[in-house]
Design a protein around this motif. Structure first.
Motif: not given
Length: 288
Positions: A27-31, A232-239, A260-274
């Motif tokens: 985990y430390r080496k690859t995330g 494949y990442f935990d929350q810290k590595a995802q952020r 199956s992934e959602s940016m809004s669950r990880i960070s507010d750095l991005f806006e959703v575009r539909r």
């Protein structure tokens, strides 16, 4: 029989404490993180590397792998632990979204300016080559823009295969026959090789998203395909990964994730575009 016995002994030598030790190091080496349900998966792949390197006990292999100056064995282990199953035009609607919505918007904002698209993890090349084919076949704006296609993965074996560009029928099962005829050459029963002109447009490189090398610490990316990596990442590595993506993108740049992934669950750095063909994530403009 001797090799099989050595393999079984290696698998059985992975205790719960060993698994935890390996997990924390990897985990430390690859995330990349493995929960307890993946212990057998990890043990099997560790056993393969232990057998190759002549170790029958986890502790001796672990010390050898960590302390080897060249880190060749660590890279071999990374290659063993990563999963790289993909095919051309996977989640086709996202490629359609790219040519119908995302690129026209970028082109209107920055007419005739260079555009850079990054595919990661690229595995054996199906995704970046799919992007290349879609641009050639379905985006009229290609004639007005200098488009750079970057592709990266942490696994050196799949990068070598991607550069060579050989694919079987399963990888090409969703590619229309006329596109196969135009962009591939037969290379044996059930095998095809993508044409050199297609291979040359993709720049492949080894990159760990959590610690990208200097050449990939850039801020001129317009679109990132980052599908099925964050799971494949935990929350810290995802952020951390998302922060690195945001840093690499131009203001207004886009990220496409797996279904199956959602940016809004990880960070507010991005806006959703539909868009009509899919949901994507956009880096805000600097004046917002």
């Amino acid at each position: 029989m001797r090799d099989r016995a050595a393999s079984i002994e290696a698998e059985n030598s992975l205790t719960e404490a060993n698994f935890s030790q390996f997990h924390d190091f990897f985990y430390r080496k690859t995330g990349i993180t493995f929960d307890s349900s993946k212990r057998y998966f990890v043990a099997k792949r560790l056993a393969r590397r232990m057998q190759v390197t002549g170790h029958t006990r986890f502790n001796s292999y672990f010390s050898f792998m960590r302390l080897e100056p060249s880190q060749i064995e660590f890279q071999a282990l990374v290659n063993e632990m990563t999963v790289n199953e993909t095919y051309f035009f996977r989640e086709k609607h996202q490629f359609q979204c790219l040519v119908d919505s995302i690129l026209p918007e970028i082109s209107a904002r920055r007419p005739r300016q260079p555009i850079t698209i990054w595919s990661m993890p690229c595995a054996t090349g199906e995704e970046p080559y799919s992007v290349a084919l879609y641009l050639m076949e379905y985006w009229p704006g290609l004639a007005q823009h200098d488009v750079s296609l970057l592709a990266s993965d942490i696994d050196t074996n799949v990068l070598k295969a991607a550069r060579e560009g050989y694919f079987n029928d399963r990888s090409l099962q969703y590619v229309p026959p006329e596109l196969i005829r135009r962009h591939f050459k037969p290379s044996g029963p059930g095998r095809h090789r993508i044409n050199p002109s297609n291979r040359e447009v993709v720049d492949f490189a080894q990159v760990n998203l959590l610690s990208p090398p200097p050449r990939f610490r850039r801020r001129d990316i317009d679109v990132v395909f980052c599908r099925n990596l964050l799971i494949y990442f935990d929350q810290k590595a995802q952020r951390q990964a998302v922060e690195n993506l945001a840093d690499a993108l131009r203001p207004g740049g886009f990220v496409l994730l797996g279904h199956s992934e959602s940016m809004s669950r990880i960070s507010d750095l991005f806006e959703v575009r539909r868009f009509p063909d899919g949901i994507v994530y956009q880096k805000p403009f600097e004046d917002q």
